[in-house]
Design a protein around this motif. Structure first.
Motif, PDB file in Angstrom:
ATOM      1  N   PHE A  82       0.833  -1.221   0.000  1.00 47.50           N
ATOM      2  CA  PHE A  82       0.000   0.000   0.000  1.00 47.50           C
ATOM      3  C   PHE A  82       0.854   1.252   0.000  1.00 47.50           C
ATOM      4  O   PHE A  82       0.450   2.299  -0.508  1.00 47.50           O
ATOM      5  N   GLY A  83       2.069   1.122   0.526  1.00 45.59           N
ATOM      6  CA  GLY A  83       2.983   2.260   0.456  1.00 45.59           C
ATOM      7  C   GLY A  83       3.342   2.595  -0.977  1.00 45.59           C
ATOM      8  O   GLY A  83       3.457   3.764  -1.359  1.00 45.59           O
ATOM      9  N   VAL A  84       3.489   1.574  -1.787  1.00 50.56           N
ATOM     10  CA  VAL A  84       3.860   1.765  -3.189  1.00 50.56           C
ATOM     11  C   VAL A  84       2.660   2.203  -4.027  1.00 50.56           C
ATOM     12  O   VAL A  84       2.732   3.143  -4.814  1.00 50.56           O
ATOM     13  N   SER A  85       1.524   1.507  -3.877  1.00 55.09           N
ATOM     14  CA  SER A  85       0.400   1.765  -4.796  1.00 55.09           C
ATOM     15  C   SER A  85      -0.421   2.990  -4.422  1.00 55.09           C
ATOM     16  O   SER A  85      -0.988   3.638  -5.284  1.00 55.09           O
ATOM     17  N   GLY A  86      -0.488   3.274  -3.146  1.00 55.94           N
ATOM     18  CA  GLY A  86      -1.333   4.382  -2.722  1.00 55.94           C
ATOM     19  C   GLY A  86      -2.805   4.017  -2.817  1.00 55.94           C
ATOM     20  O   GLY A  86      -3.158   2.884  -3.145  1.00 55.94           O
ATOM     21  N   LEU A  87      -3.651   5.009  -2.550  1.00 47.51           N
ATOM     22  CA  LEU A  87      -5.089   4.769  -2.559  1.00 47.51           C
ATOM     23  C   LEU A  87      -5.625   4.766  -3.991  1.00 47.51           C
ATOM     24  O   LEU A  87      -5.051   5.400  -4.872  1.00 47.51           O
TER      25      LEU A  87
END
Lengths: 443, 258
Positions: A41-46
């Motif tokens: 989730f840090g890489v892809s974001g919301l």
């Protein structure tokens, strides 16, 4: 952490929160899974407007509230502070307050076991080690599953033994009003052994001024011939966000029957995916919603026919008043070789106000032979001929409109087998109906 | 019962009724016949108060009241019933629930006590017996998935329960085979009463073999072109509406006078 493309202050904030969580409970593989999920989730974001499956569901409400991820303080509220139950379940009730199990788990009949996630790694170690990492984490579309996995702590495992009827269980999800908005994660695992039978009823309610996000990931496994009935009744506050993601794995001749009733909520999204992996499996996914004000409900349904002779049905009805918005995305994939499949899909929506909006999209992909498929999607207004017809029988215009609008949702409640329960839900829809065209925006 | 004077009405800006006069006494059965486009269905819809049917001149007096001032539901509560040519399907609304809600709305309007579900069921059973209809229609959604014959029978059943003073049957025979036609006609005949007037709107004479009218009117180009006894219907059937338009009206009028 490197600032990735999708990174926002919220992602930064949650990544920070992740680093602050003491990594103690659970086996090593779980620690690794959590770290991997946090990295994802840090890489892809919301998800944002460019994320295809989230295109019509902006996260404004969530972004405005900027909920923090931290364990809610343990609370033991008086029963009077909790919402009334929508049904009396034969195998008891489990209370989940602000995303945490509270009180004692009910005593269950033989064959049904309820285990808090923290205690589950002993009894269900192998199953969990297979199941938990199976949840998709990559990409912004799965950001909330990644979050749910990174912060995996609170959860419940429901197990029904072979050839046993586990009766019915109520999960009462409640949220009380709090000063700051939080994002609460919860993992639900439902395992039905071969020939088992079970009814899971979930009710979601929150205090009128409660905010924040409840992010529930549910993983269901139905062994051969197992039958699960699953009902959700949602009446969350206008400021509350509810995100559910449910995956159902179905072995041969198993049956899954879902009803999602949404009568409230600020931002609500249900993702539901059924994998028909064994011959003759059957899945029946139903939903109805009535919306007013600026409420938003999104149903993203996906059925994967991967074996021969399976059948699936998606049946959704929506009524939209005020400036509300609804989304329905119904996908059915019939894989090569899944011959003799039957797939039905029906989605109809009623717009009561010029400001309401409905986005509906059926997606049928058929790569097999001898497939019986039907689908229909409509967005419209009340049938004025029907209104006139009813008036010529003596009913007032308002009453005619009210009856016709409620009837729209009754088409779904009528599909419930339990007549008493169906009537109670129908009554809830009647009470939630916006009065008619003139009362757009009012309940 | 009903007095219509010089009625003019437009639909979508187009003049359909152009000075229609009609009088129906209590207990009488009148047939309105005429070619397609003559304004037969418009007449029924104007009396029932349908939106989009604009009255531009004339008056409709029903039991001494100016009907045109009333909302459709008020007209229904005053005792007017329109049996639709195409009864509307209402999925999700149970037939019994619908009819009870309608009857109670009418009773409330008239200051009568509403019927509870037991009382209503008793009434419904009586009516079904009189009409020789099975109770299968009761448990289904209003007209949903009904055959053409079932829909028309359901209209007559509603009429039996609501007990109107003036019933308008709009092309009730359309789409029915001869057996269904006979069943529906028998139902209507059982509802004939001294205090109930019936207007039968039809294109074909055959319905009138079963529902024998007191008076037959020929509606052509938005007006009553001729009126007479049941023989007039037979004459029309024999000669066709083309004959009527090609000067037959004159002949008819002379016949009627004779």
């Amino acid at each position: 952490m490197m600032n990735a493309v999708g990174a926002t202050p919220l992602i930064e904030q949650w990544s920070e929160a992740f680093r602050a969580v003491p990594q103690s409970a659970g086996p090593d593989w779980l620690q690794e899974l959590r770290s991997e999920a946090a990295r994802q989730f840090g890489v892809s974001g919301l998800p944002n407007r460019k994320t295809e499956t989230w295109k019509y569901t902006p996260l404004r409400l969530l972004e405005q509230q900027a909920p923090s991820i931290e364990a809610a303080a343990s609370a033991s509220p008086a029963n009077d502070d909790l919402p009334q139950t929508v049904v009396s379940a034969s195998s008891g009730m489990v209370d989940i307050l602000n995303g945490r199990l509270i009180g004692d788990l009910p005593e269950t009949p033989p064959g049904l076991t309820l285990t808090p996630m923290a205690d589950g790694f002993e009894a269900f170690g192998a199953t969990l080690q297979r199941l938990l990492p199976a949840a998709e984490l990559a990409g912004p579309a799965n950001a909330f599953t990644a979050l749910n996995t990174a912060f995996l702590d609170q959860g419940l495992i429901v197990h029904v033994a072979e050839n046993t009827d586990g009766g019915s269980l109520l999960l009462r999800w409640s949220r009380l009003a709090e000063t700051s908005a939080r994002l609460d994660n919860f993992r639900l695992v439902v395992l039905l052994e071969a020939g088992a039978k079970f009814e899971l009823i979930e009710q979601f309610e929150s205090a009128p001024d409660s905010r924040g996000v409840l992010n529930v990931v549910t993983q269901v496994e139905l062994a051969a011939g197992a039958q699960l009935g699953h009902v959700r009744v949602q009446r969350e506050s206008e400021e509350a966000t509810l995100l559910t993601k449910t995956t159902v794995g179905q072995a041969a001749d198993s049956r899954y029957r879902y009803f999602g009733f949404d009568l409230g909520g600020g931002l609500v999204r249900h993702e539901l995916g059924a994998l028909l992996a064994g011959e003759g499996a059957d899945t029946d996914i139903n939903g109805a919603f009535v919306l007013d004000r600026k409420r938003h409900v999104d149903n993203h349904i996906s059925v994967d026919h991967a074996a021969t002779g399976c059948s699936s049905s998606q049946f959704f009805r929506g009524v939209l008043g005020g400036a509300s918005r609804g989304v329905f995305n119904g996908r059915a994939l019939i894989r090569p070789g899944a011959d003799g499949s039957s797939v039905r899909q029906s989605n109809a929506n009623l717009l009561l106000s010029p400001l309401a909006e409905m986005d509906t999209k059926p997606e049928l992909e058929i790569y097999a032979d001898e497939v019986e498929a039907s689908h229909g999607a409509t967005v419209g207004q009340l049938d004025e001929t029907a209104v006139f017809y009813m008036r010529t029988r003596g009913l007032s215009e308002d009453e005619s409109r009210r009856i016709l609008t409620a009837a729209f949702c009754h088409a779904v409640t009528e599909r419930l087998e339990d007549r008493d329960f169906a009537e109670r839900i129908a009554g809830m829809f009647d009470a939630a109906m916006p009065g008619g065209l003139d009362s757009a925006g009012e309940r | 019962m009903l007095k219509i004077k010089n009625l003019h009405a437009t639909v979508g800006g187009k003049a359909i009724l152009k000075g229609l006069d009609l009088e129906i006494g209590a207990g009488e059965v009148h047939a309105i016949m005429g070619p397609n486009g003559a304004g037969k269905s418009t007449l029924g819809n104007v009396i029932a108060g349908r939106e989009g049917y604009e009255v531009t001149a004339g008056e409709v007096i029903y039991q001494g009241k100016n009907l045109l001032e009333l909302e459709p539901e008020e007209r229904a509560c005053e005792g007017i019933f329109l049996a639709f040519q195409y009864p509307v399907e209402i999925p999700g609304v149970n037939n019994t629930y619908f009819l009870r809600a309608a009857l109670n709305a009418q009773r409330k309007y008239r200051g009568e006590p509403e019927l509870d579900s037991m009382q209503f069921l008793k009434l419904v059973r009586e009516k079904l017996e009189v009409l020789h209809i099975g109770d299968d229609l009761l448990h289904r959604a209003v007209n949903e998935g009904f055959s053409g014959g079932e829909k028309k029978r359901n209209e007559i059943f509603q009429m039996a329960v609501l007990e109107p003073s003036l019933a308008i049957l709009d092309e009730t025979d359309s789409g029915l085979d001869i057996d269904a036609l006979r069943l529906v006609a028998e139902g209507v005949n059982r509802l004939r009463a001294g205090d109930r007037s019936i207007m039968v709107v039809t294109h074909y004479q055959r319905l009138l073999d079963y529902i024998v009218p007191d008076v037959v009117h020929v509606l052509a180009d938005g007006k009553i072109a001729a009126s007479g006894g049941p023989d007039l219907a037979l004459k029309l059937e024999e000669q066709g509406y083309t004959w009527l338009e090609q000067g037959g009206i004159k002949a008819l009028k002379q016949e009627a006078r004779a």
